[in-house]
Design a protein around this motif. Structure first.
Motif, PDB file in Angstrom:
ATOM      1  N   ALA A 170       0.827  79.368   5.327  1.00 51.86           N
ATOM      2  CA  ALA A 170       0.066  79.611   4.101  1.00 51.86           C
ATOM      3  C   ALA A 170       0.128  78.378   3.212  1.00 51.86           C
ATOM      4  CB  ALA A 170       0.626  80.829   3.367  1.00 51.86           C
ATOM      5  N   VAL A 171      -0.685  78.398   2.152  1.00 46.76           N
ATOM      6  CA  VAL A 171      -0.721  77.313   1.172  1.00 46.76           C
ATOM      7  C   VAL A 171      -0.521  77.911  -0.212  1.00 46.76           C
ATOM      8  CG1 VAL A 171      -2.080  75.423   0.192  1.00 46.76           C
ATOM      9  CG2 VAL A 171      -2.304  75.992   2.620  1.00 46.76           C
ATOM     10  N   ILE A 172       0.418  77.330  -0.979  1.00 48.42           N
ATOM     11  CA  ILE A 172       0.761  77.855  -2.305  1.00 48.42           C
ATOM     12  C   ILE A 172       0.706  76.741  -3.342  1.00 48.42           C
ATOM     13  CG2 ILE A 172       2.688  78.734  -3.704  1.00 48.42           C
ATOM     14  CD1 ILE A 172       3.448  80.544  -1.473  1.00 48.42           C
ATOM     15  N   TYR A 173       0.209  77.086  -4.519  1.00 48.49           N
ATOM     16  CA  TYR A 173       0.131  76.175  -5.668  1.00 48.49           C
ATOM     17  C   TYR A 173       1.257  76.548  -6.622  1.00 48.49           C
ATOM     18  CZ  TYR A 173      -2.530  73.326  -9.053  1.00 48.49           C
ATOM     19  OH  TYR A 173      -2.960  72.359  -9.929  1.00 48.49           O
ATOM     20  N   PRO A 174       2.369  75.807  -6.662  1.00 49.46           N
ATOM     21  CA  PRO A 174       3.532  76.194  -7.467  1.00 49.46           C
ATOM     22  C   PRO A 174       3.206  76.358  -8.946  1.00 49.46           C
ATOM     23  CG  PRO A 174       4.081  74.408  -5.981  1.00 49.46           C
ATOM     24  CD  PRO A 174       2.595  74.547  -5.946  1.00 49.46           C
ATOM     25  N   ASP A 175       3.867  77.320  -9.593  1.00 51.79           N
ATOM     26  CA  ASP A 175       3.635  77.544 -11.021  1.00 51.79           C
ATOM     27  C   ASP A 175       4.833  77.120 -11.870  1.00 51.79           C
ATOM     28  OD1 ASP A 175       5.407  79.486 -10.312  1.00 51.79           O
ATOM     29  OD2 ASP A 175       4.238  81.182 -11.052  1.00 51.79           O
ATOM     30  N   THR A 176       5.847  76.527 -11.254  1.00 54.28           N
ATOM     31  CA  THR A 176       6.988  75.985 -11.989  1.00 54.28           C
ATOM     32  C   THR A 176       7.400  74.664 -11.357  1.00 54.28           C
ATOM     33  OG1 THR A 176       8.642  77.087 -10.610  1.00 54.28           O
ATOM     34  CG2 THR A 176       7.882  78.289 -12.549  1.00 54.28           C
ATOM     35  N   GLU A 177       8.319  73.986 -11.991  1.00 52.55           N
ATOM     36  CA  GLU A 177       8.857  72.772 -11.392  1.00 52.55           C
ATOM     37  C   GLU A 177       9.521  73.106 -10.061  1.00 52.55           C
ATOM     38  OE1 GLU A 177      10.312  69.306 -14.154  1.00 52.55           O
ATOM     39  OE2 GLU A 177      11.193  71.199 -14.824  1.00 52.55           O
ATOM     40  N   ILE A 178       9.433  72.181  -9.141  1.00 51.41           N
ATOM     41  CA  ILE A 178      10.079  72.345  -7.840  1.00 51.41           C
ATOM     42  C   ILE A 178      10.964  71.133  -7.576  1.00 51.41           C
ATOM     43  CG2 ILE A 178       8.272  73.808  -6.853  1.00 51.41           C
ATOM     44  CD1 ILE A 178       7.079  71.342  -5.548  1.00 51.41           C
ATOM     45  N   PRO A 179      11.976  71.268  -6.733  1.00 52.85           N
ATOM     46  CA  PRO A 179      12.846  70.122  -6.427  1.00 52.85           C
ATOM     47  C   PRO A 179      12.054  68.961  -5.831  1.00 52.85           C
ATOM     48  CG  PRO A 179      13.856  72.160  -5.694  1.00 52.85           C
ATOM     49  CD  PRO A 179      12.457  72.502  -6.086  1.00 52.85           C
ATOM     50  N   SER A 180      12.500  67.746  -6.110  1.00 51.72           N
ATOM     51  CA  SER A 180      11.845  66.555  -5.577  1.00 51.72           C
ATOM     52  C   SER A 180      12.900  65.509  -5.245  1.00 51.72           C
ATOM     53  CB  SER A 180      10.851  65.985  -6.593  1.00 51.72           C
ATOM     54  OG  SER A 180      11.541  65.484  -7.730  1.00 51.72           O
ATOM     55  N   LEU A 181      12.490  64.461  -4.564  1.00 54.51           N
ATOM     56  CA  LEU A 181      13.426  63.400  -4.185  1.00 54.51           C
ATOM     57  C   LEU A 181      13.698  62.455  -5.343  1.00 54.51           C
ATOM     58  CD1 LEU A 181      12.062  62.499  -0.631  1.00 54.51           C
ATOM     59  CD2 LEU A 181      13.974  64.003  -1.219  1.00 54.51           C
ATOM     60  N   THR A 182      12.795  62.437  -6.334  1.00 49.87           N
ATOM     61  CA  THR A 182      12.932  61.499  -7.445  1.00 49.87           C
ATOM     62  C   THR A 182      13.480  62.151  -8.710  1.00 49.87           C
ATOM     63  OG1 THR A 182      10.617  61.905  -8.057  1.00 49.87           O
ATOM     64  CG2 THR A 182      11.073  60.045  -6.602  1.00 49.87           C
ATOM     65  N   GLY A 183      13.557  63.475  -8.728  1.00 42.79           N
ATOM     66  CA  GLY A 183      14.058  64.167  -9.907  1.00 42.79           C
ATOM     67  C   GLY A 183      15.227  65.063  -9.554  1.00 42.79           C
ATOM     68  N   PHE A 184      15.104  66.348  -9.917  1.00 39.24           N
ATOM     69  CA  PHE A 184      16.125  67.326  -9.562  1.00 39.24           C
ATOM     70  C   PHE A 184      15.920  67.713  -8.097  1.00 39.24           C
ATOM     71  CE2 PHE A 184      15.216  67.857 -14.120  1.00 39.24           C
ATOM     72  CZ  PHE A 184      16.467  67.541 -14.633  1.00 39.24           C
ATOM     73  N   THR A 185      16.934  67.480  -7.277  1.00 41.17           N
ATOM     74  CA  THR A 185      16.762  67.611  -5.833  1.00 41.17           C
ATOM     75  C   THR A 185      17.039  69.005  -5.292  1.00 41.17           C
ATOM     76  OG1 THR A 185      19.047  66.888  -5.467  1.00 41.17           O
ATOM     77  CG2 THR A 185      17.331  65.187  -5.454  1.00 41.17           C
ATOM     78  N   ASP A 186      17.622  69.895  -6.105  1.00 39.16           N
ATOM     79  CA  ASP A 186      17.909  71.228  -5.596  1.00 39.16           C
ATOM     80  C   ASP A 186      17.783  72.279  -6.685  1.00 39.16           C
ATOM     81  OD1 ASP A 186      20.227  71.022  -7.158  1.00 39.16           O
ATOM     82  OD2 ASP A 186      21.405  70.281  -5.473  1.00 39.16           O
ATOM     83  N   TYR A 187      17.888  73.538  -6.271  1.00 35.96           N
ATOM     84  CA  TYR A 187      17.715  74.665  -7.191  1.00 35.96           C
ATOM     85  C   TYR A 187      18.750  74.636  -8.307  1.00 35.96           C
ATOM     86  CZ  TYR A 187      17.669  79.517  -8.844  1.00 35.96           C
ATOM     87  OH  TYR A 187      17.623  80.628  -9.638  1.00 35.96           O
ATOM     88  N   ALA A 188      20.003  74.321  -7.982  1.00 37.02           N
ATOM     89  CA  ALA A 188      21.081  74.364  -8.971  1.00 37.02           C
ATOM     90  C   ALA A 188      20.857  73.367 -10.103  1.00 37.02           C
ATOM     91  CB  ALA A 188      22.424  74.098  -8.290  1.00 37.02           C
ATOM     92  N   SER A 189      20.542  72.114  -9.751  1.00 39.62           N
ATOM     93  CA  SER A 189      20.345  71.093 -10.784  1.00 39.62           C
ATOM     94  C   SER A 189      19.076  71.355 -11.590  1.00 39.62           C
ATOM     95  CB  SER A 189      20.285  69.697 -10.152  1.00 39.62           C
ATOM     96  OG  SER A 189      19.213  69.606  -9.230  1.00 39.62           O
ATOM     97  N   LEU A 190      18.042  71.898 -10.934  1.00 39.36           N
ATOM     98  CA  LEU A 190      16.802  72.205 -11.631  1.00 39.36           C
ATOM     99  C   LEU A 190      17.014  73.341 -12.623  1.00 39.36           C
ATOM    100  CD1 LEU A 190      13.800  71.606 -11.916  1.00 39.36           C
ATOM    101  CD2 LEU A 190      13.353  73.164 -10.028  1.00 39.36           C
ATOM    102  N   THR A 191      17.771  74.368 -12.205  1.00 40.42           N
ATOM    103  CA  THR A 191      18.058  75.490 -13.088  1.00 40.42           C
ATOM    104  C   THR A 191      18.893  75.051 -14.283  1.00 40.42           C
ATOM    105  OG1 THR A 191      18.029  77.001 -11.194  1.00 40.42           O
ATOM    106  CG2 THR A 191      19.068  77.794 -13.219  1.00 40.42           C
ATOM    107  N   GLU A 192      19.868  74.204 -14.033  1.00 43.33           N
ATOM    108  CA  GLU A 192      20.731  73.706 -15.099  1.00 43.33           C
ATOM    109  C   GLU A 192      19.938  72.903 -16.124  1.00 43.33           C
ATOM    110  OE1 GLU A 192      24.803  71.016 -15.645  1.00 43.33           O
ATOM    111  OE2 GLU A 192      23.990  71.462 -13.642  1.00 43.33           O
TER     112      GLU A 192
END
Length: 219
Positions: A170-192
């Motif tokens: 399937a194809v999804i258009y995210p509605d929130t920030e998602i982890p990336s290699l240049t920013g927050f790399t995982d769920y924990a750091s993004l949530t924090e």
């Protein structure tokens, strides 16, 4: 005058409609306490494939949840759209059935009007293998459902032979920030990072940070 008031009312109504209709991958949040719409444990990893995908967009990175085979991976394209694929080729697929709650009919326009909003962890499909095993696969990221790969209904072997191209789910258009290699790399750091964040409702983070390439045009 009555005419001036009427023009003012019409102008305000149009502005209100534009504001209500504003949708960005936007990462629009209702408040600083809202958690990212991704599954806990989601991590951004480098993508092994550097050739172009069907959508003529290069892959940026891959989102995966380790040690959970029932959770699909998401390939993130240049425009941040996520293409859901299986972690590994699925061998011996007998049938595949998409969740009856999913529907992509009526999705139109740049704003993706009519698209179904999914939460992270929502069931995408159920697969029956030739040995009778049943697999229920879920999405690691939430957002607007743009497409279901109906080719799999006719040719389930694509999930084994071409799992990261024509065998996508399937194809999804995210509605929130998602982890990336240049920013927050995982769920924990993004949530924090959301703790104490003051987010203006209806305005994307890129715009607030001054990095939106569209400027005022995106509003």
């Amino acid at each position: 005058t009555i005419v001036q008031n009427l023009h003012l009312h019409i102008g305000m109504s149009q502005a209100k409609k534009r504001k209500i209709g504003f949708i960005d991958r936007a990462q629009t949040l209702s408040g600083s306490k809202k958690l990212p719409n991704i599954m806990p444990g989601t991590v951004a990893t480098p993508c092994q494939r550097d050739r172009k995908y069907t959508f003529a967009c290069k892959f940026k990175h891959r989102l995966t949840v380790a040690n959970k085979d029932s959770v699909l991976d998401a390939i993130v394209l240049e425009n941040d759209i996520c293409v859901l694929i299986s972690k590994v080729p699925i061998v011996g697929v007998k049938t595949i059935e998409f969740s009856t709650k999913l529907n992509t009919d009526g999705v139109t326009g740049r704003m993706k009007k009519g698209a179904l909003n999914l939460k992270a962890g929502a069931t995408i499909c159920t697969i029956e293998l030739t040995d009778g095993t049943m697999l229920e696969l879920v999405t690691p990221v939430g957002g607007k459902l743009l497409e279901l790969n109906e080719k799999l209904l006719l040719d389930p072997t694509l999930m084994e032979l071409k799992p990261d191209s024509e065998g996508y789910m399937a194809v999804i258009y995210p509605d929130t920030e998602i982890p990336s290699l240049t920013g927050f790399t995982d769920y924990a750091s993004l949530t924090e990072s959301f703790a104490g964040r003051n987010v203006e409702k209806g305005v994307c983070f890129d715009f607030q940070q001054g990095s939106c390439s569209r400027g005022n045009g995106c509003r």
